[in-house]
Design a protein around this motif. Sequence first.
Motif, PDB file in Angstrom:
ATOM      1  N   SER A   1       3.571  -5.813  -0.370  1.00 10.51           N
ATOM      2  CA  SER A   1       4.378  -4.814  -0.345  1.00 10.51           C
ATOM      3  C   SER A   1       5.414  -5.145   0.753  1.00 10.51           C
ATOM      4  O   SER A   1       5.258  -5.922   1.783  1.00 10.51           O
ATOM      5  CB  SER A   1       3.736  -3.503  -0.063  1.00 10.51           C
TER       6      SER A   1
ATOM      7  N   HIS B   1      -4.736  -7.830   5.813  1.00  9.70           N
ATOM      8  CA  HIS B   1      -5.219  -6.605   6.404  1.00  9.70           C
ATOM      9  C   HIS B   1      -6.199  -6.807   7.283  1.00  9.70           C
ATOM     10  O   HIS B   1      -7.052  -7.702   6.721  1.00  9.70           O
ATOM     11  CB  HIS B   1      -5.855  -5.599   5.245  1.00  9.70           C
TER      12      HIS B   1
ATOM     13  N   GLU C   1      -4.700   0.778   2.824  1.00  6.83           N
ATOM     14  CA  GLU C   1      -4.723   0.819   1.475  1.00  6.83           C
ATOM     15  C   GLU C   1      -3.325   1.450   1.098  1.00  6.83           C
ATOM     16  O   GLU C   1      -2.963   1.275  -0.429  1.00  6.83           O
ATOM     17  CB  GLU C   1      -5.792   1.742   1.107  1.00  6.83           C
ATOM     18  N   ASP C   2      -2.630   1.936   1.714  1.00  8.54           N
ATOM     19  CA  ASP C   2      -1.406   2.327   1.694  1.00  8.54           C
ATOM     20  C   ASP C   2      -0.171   1.547   1.625  1.00  8.54           C
ATOM     21  O   ASP C   2       0.936   1.754   0.938  1.00  8.54           O
ATOM     22  CB  ASP C   2      -0.991   3.626   2.386  1.00  8.54           C
TER      23      ASP C   2
ATOM     24  N   THR D   1      -1.138  -9.713  -9.095  1.00  7.56           N
ATOM     25  CA  THR D   1      -2.047  -9.731  -9.986  1.00  7.56           C
ATOM     26  C   THR D   1      -2.501 -11.359 -10.102  1.00  7.56           C
ATOM     27  O   THR D   1      -1.883 -12.401  -9.809  1.00  7.56           O
ATOM     28  CB  THR D   1      -1.163  -9.926 -11.457  1.00  7.56           C
TER      29      THR D   1
ATOM     30  N   PRO E   1      -0.124  -2.066   0.232  1.00  3.06           N
ATOM     31  CA  PRO E   1      -0.920  -3.202  -0.619  1.00  3.06           C
ATOM     32  C   PRO E   1      -0.168  -4.552  -0.077  1.00  3.06           C
ATOM     33  O   PRO E   1       0.949  -4.624   0.130  1.00  3.06           O
ATOM     34  CB  PRO E   1      -0.748  -3.150  -2.037  1.00  3.06           C
ATOM     35  N   ILE E   2      -1.111  -5.727  -0.345  1.00  8.67           N
ATOM     36  CA  ILE E   2      -0.660  -7.093   0.052  1.00  8.67           C
ATOM     37  C   ILE E   2       0.521  -7.221  -0.985  1.00  8.67           C
ATOM     38  O   ILE E   2       0.379  -7.050  -2.000  1.00  8.67           O
ATOM     39  CB  ILE E   2      -1.718  -7.947  -0.025  1.00  8.67           C
TER      40      ILE E   2
ATOM     41  N   VAL F   1       6.658  -1.371  -3.068  1.00  7.85           N
ATOM     42  CA  VAL F   1       5.246  -1.725  -3.415  1.00  7.85           C
ATOM     43  C   VAL F   1       5.307  -2.720  -4.661  1.00  7.85           C
ATOM     44  O   VAL F   1       5.821  -2.684  -5.587  1.00  7.85           O
ATOM     45  CB  VAL F   1       4.256  -0.459  -4.066  1.00  7.85           C
ATOM     46  N   THR F   2       4.820  -3.993  -4.272  1.00  6.26           N
ATOM     47  CA  THR F   2       4.679  -5.152  -5.080  1.00  6.26           C
ATOM     48  C   THR F   2       3.326  -5.176  -5.660  1.00  6.26           C
ATOM     49  O   THR F   2       2.441  -5.500  -4.759  1.00  6.26           O
ATOM     50  CB  THR F   2       5.213  -6.273  -4.548  1.00  6.26           C
ATOM     51  N   THR F   3       3.013  -5.360  -6.757  1.00 10.56           N
ATOM     52  CA  THR F   3       1.535  -5.496  -7.471  1.00 10.56           C
ATOM     53  C   THR F   3       1.227  -6.837  -7.667  1.00 10.56           C
ATOM     54  O   THR F   3       2.257  -7.698  -7.974  1.00 10.56           O
ATOM     55  CB  THR F   3       1.256  -4.772  -8.731  1.00 10.56           C
TER      56      THR F   3
END
Length: 80
Positions: A23, A38, A17-18, A79, A20-21, A75-77
Amino acid sequence: MQTNPTIAGVIDRLDMEDFPIGSKVKTPSGRVGTVVKHRGAQSRHDLFQRIIIEFDEPIGDSVALQPHLLKLIKVTTVTS
């Protein structure tokens, strides 16, 4: 009496979880790639989580590594 968790043997390790997809991460060999998937424990004999990383160069090259081996760069979010 209070004890220091580090001395007591408790290790603060990173988890899937540290990372994120999407990243950007750095592998132990120094290569930079993007987290694409993951993967949890695959069987009773393989209890380790792994993160699938796809490298930019060469295109299509990928690796599955345990989270504690990686260093988070960006970290890339994502959406939807």
